[in-house]
Design an enzyme around this catalytic site. Structure first.
Site, PDB file in Angstrom:
ATOM      1  N   ASP A  67       0.770  -0.816   0.333  1.00  0.00           N
ATOM      2  CA  ASP A  67      -0.184  -0.302   0.100  1.00  0.00           C
ATOM      3  C   ASP A  67       0.857   1.423   0.193  1.00  0.00           C
ATOM      4  O   ASP A  67       1.769   1.554   0.287  1.00  0.00           O
ATOM      5  CB  ASP A  67      -0.938  -0.094   1.305  1.00  0.00           C
ATOM      6  CG  ASP A  67      -0.033  -0.472   2.533  1.00  0.00           C
ATOM      7  OD1 ASP A  67       1.299  -0.748   2.654  1.00  0.00           O
ATOM      8  OD2 ASP A  67      -1.058  -1.010   3.471  1.00  0.00           O
ATOM      9  N   ASN A 136      -7.137  -3.297  14.335  1.00  0.00           N
ATOM     10  CA  ASN A 136      -8.425  -3.501  14.926  1.00  0.00           C
ATOM     11  C   ASN A 136      -9.379  -4.820  13.607  1.00  0.00           C
ATOM     12  O   ASN A 136     -10.576  -4.236  13.010  1.00  0.00           O
ATOM     13  CB  ASN A 136      -9.321  -1.911  13.847  1.00  0.00           C
ATOM     14  CG  ASN A 136      -9.038  -1.628  12.451  1.00  0.00           C
ATOM     15  OD1 ASN A 136      -8.131  -2.832  11.960  1.00  0.00           O
ATOM     16  ND2 ASN A 136      -9.101  -0.994  11.807  1.00  0.00           N
ATOM     17  N   HIS A 138      -7.308  -5.126  10.224  1.00  0.00           N
ATOM     18  CA  HIS A 138      -7.225  -4.609   8.701  1.00  0.00           C
ATOM     19  C   HIS A 138      -5.203  -4.800   8.374  1.00  0.00           C
ATOM     20  O   HIS A 138      -4.633  -5.411   9.508  1.00  0.00           O
ATOM     21  CB  HIS A 138      -7.171  -3.258   8.582  1.00  0.00           C
ATOM     22  CG  HIS A 138      -5.404  -2.297   9.450  1.00  0.00           C
ATOM     23  ND1 HIS A 138      -5.778  -1.530   9.519  1.00  0.00           N
ATOM     24  CD2 HIS A 138      -4.619  -2.250   9.102  1.00  0.00           C
ATOM     25  CE1 HIS A 138      -4.900  -1.063  10.056  1.00  0.00           C
ATOM     26  NE2 HIS A 138      -3.797  -1.419   9.650  1.00  0.00           N
ATOM     27  N   GLU A 143      -9.504  -1.964   5.622  1.00  0.00           N
ATOM     28  CA  GLU A 143     -10.715  -1.598   6.841  1.00  0.00           C
ATOM     29  C   GLU A 143     -11.719  -2.574   7.412  1.00  0.00           C
ATOM     30  O   GLU A 143     -12.494  -3.180   6.584  1.00  0.00           O
ATOM     31  CB  GLU A 143     -11.082   0.133   6.857  1.00  0.00           C
ATOM     32  CG  GLU A 143     -10.077   0.988   6.487  1.00  0.00           C
ATOM     33  CD  GLU A 143      -8.879   0.878   8.077  1.00  0.00           C
ATOM     34  OE1 GLU A 143      -8.632   0.346   8.979  1.00  0.00           O
ATOM     35  OE2 GLU A 143      -8.265   1.761   7.891  1.00  0.00           O
TER      36      GLU A 143
HETATM   37  C1  F6R Z   1       1.901  -1.658   5.874  1.00  0.00           C
HETATM   38  C2  F6R Z   1      -0.299  -2.582   6.187  1.00  0.00           C
HETATM   39  C3  F6R Z   1      -0.420  -2.460   8.198  1.00  0.00           C
HETATM   40  C4  F6R Z   1       0.296  -2.282   8.793  1.00  0.00           C
HETATM   41  C5  F6R Z   1      -1.020  -2.070  10.172  1.00  0.00           C
HETATM   42  C6  F6R Z   1      -0.048  -2.728  11.547  1.00  0.00           C
HETATM   43  O1  F6R Z   1       2.084  -1.705   4.742  1.00  0.00           O
HETATM   44  O2  F6R Z   1      -0.309  -2.767   5.334  1.00  0.00           O
HETATM   45  O3  F6R Z   1      -2.050  -2.816   7.771  1.00  0.00           O
HETATM   46  O4  F6R Z   1       0.713  -3.696   8.877  1.00  0.00           O
HETATM   47  O5  F6R Z   1      -1.486  -1.024  10.411  1.00  0.00           O
HETATM   48  O6  F6R Z   1       1.276  -1.858  11.664  1.00  0.00           O
HETATM   49  P1  F6R Z   1       1.966  -1.846  12.773  1.00  0.00           P
HETATM   50  O7  F6R Z   1       3.648  -3.186  12.116  1.00  0.00           O
HETATM   51  O8  F6R Z   1       3.354  -0.424  12.755  1.00  0.00           O
HETATM   52  O9  F6R Z   1       1.540  -2.223  13.803  1.00  0.00           O
END
Ligand code: F6R
Length: 241
Positions: A67, A136, A138, A143
């Site tokens: 992303d 959450n 995701h 989401e």
């Molecule tokens: C990042 C991504 C997000 C993260 C998620 C967890 O490319 O796609 O889904 O993997 O938000 O983030 P962290 O690792 O910072 O807890």
């Protein structure tokens, strides 16, 4: 799902890096699906160490990131392209043209998304898709209430994610409100999925992902249908599973 319990973040990072390193050694032209965020940073550090100390060769590897924030340039310090350069690509011998991150500045979102899906399709899906998980549930920027069969698309970030990601920006108002993300369909096309999680904030989402129903409210729950998912998580993240 195979669950690998680790004592802590460092242990999780080492185990994940060993699996990715083995994949690259066995198949030098591997396609790796990569993630940003705090979780994979330790894994990237280990892989850099393998490259520097053990000559792990990335020259034929192709990468596809999950992303990118919509509206951020590759030079913006909080863009995911910048993150990848800084935390990984600049320290290994990967060819720049083999690294793919969605274009956050595109004016033709539909075309950019379709082209991104073509790259993933041309690879026959990634060999390993590395994932983190949001508090959450995701995955990438898919989401809660996500459509499970979406391909790469533009999403509005929800309030929880904007708040969670505000820690990387000077203030919450600076967090972009939209992102281009691979959809679950593109993610599930990976041959193997490695999902990493560390810390108690992830415990609820991990427990629901493993034991709960498959439910768009918890996007990661769709991973239950994939035949080759390894969850590499520390004891805190697995505490409720
Ligand atoms: C990042 C991504 C997000 C993260 C998620 C967890 O490319 O796609 O889904 O993997 O938000 O983030 P962290 O690792 O910072 O807890």
């Amino acid at each position: 799902m195979q669950i690998i319990s680790c004592v802590d973040y460092a242990d999780m990072s080492r185990k994940a890096a060993r699996i990715i390193a083995a994949q690259v050694q066995l198949k030098p032209h591997s396609a790796l699906g990569l993630a940003t965020g705090s979780t994979p940073i330790g894994t990237y550090k280990e892989l850099i160490r393998f490259h520097l100390n053990e000559e792990l060769d990335f020259s034929k590897v192709i990468t596809v990131n999950l992303d990118e924030y919509y509206g951020l340039s590759p030079e913006h310090e909080q863009s995911y392209r910048y993150f990848m350069q800084h935390n990984f690509f600049d320290h290994i011998n990967i060819s720049p043209e083999n690294t793919h991150v969605p274009d956050g500045l595109t004016r033709d979102v539909a075309k950019t998304c379709a082209e991104y899906d073509s790259i993933v399709a041309s690879l026959g899906g990634t060999d390993i898709q590395l994932l983190g998980i949001g508090d959450n549930g995701h995955i990438a920027f898919n989401e809660p209430h996500t459509y499970f069969f979406a391909q790469t698309h533009l999403v509005d970030l929800n309030e929880e994610t904007i708040k969670a990601n505000a820690r990387f920006f000077e203030s919450e108002v600076e967090v972009p409100r939209q992102a281009i993300t691979m959809g679950m369909r593109s993610i599930l096309s990976a041959k193997r999925i490695l999902l990493l999680a560390s810390g108690s904030k992830k415990a609820e989402a991990i427990a629901q992902m493993i034991n709960g129903p498959i439910d768009p409210q918890l996007p990661a729950s769709i991973l239950q249908v994939h035949p080759n998912v390894m969850v590499i998580a520390d004891e805190e993240a697995l505490a409720l599973a």
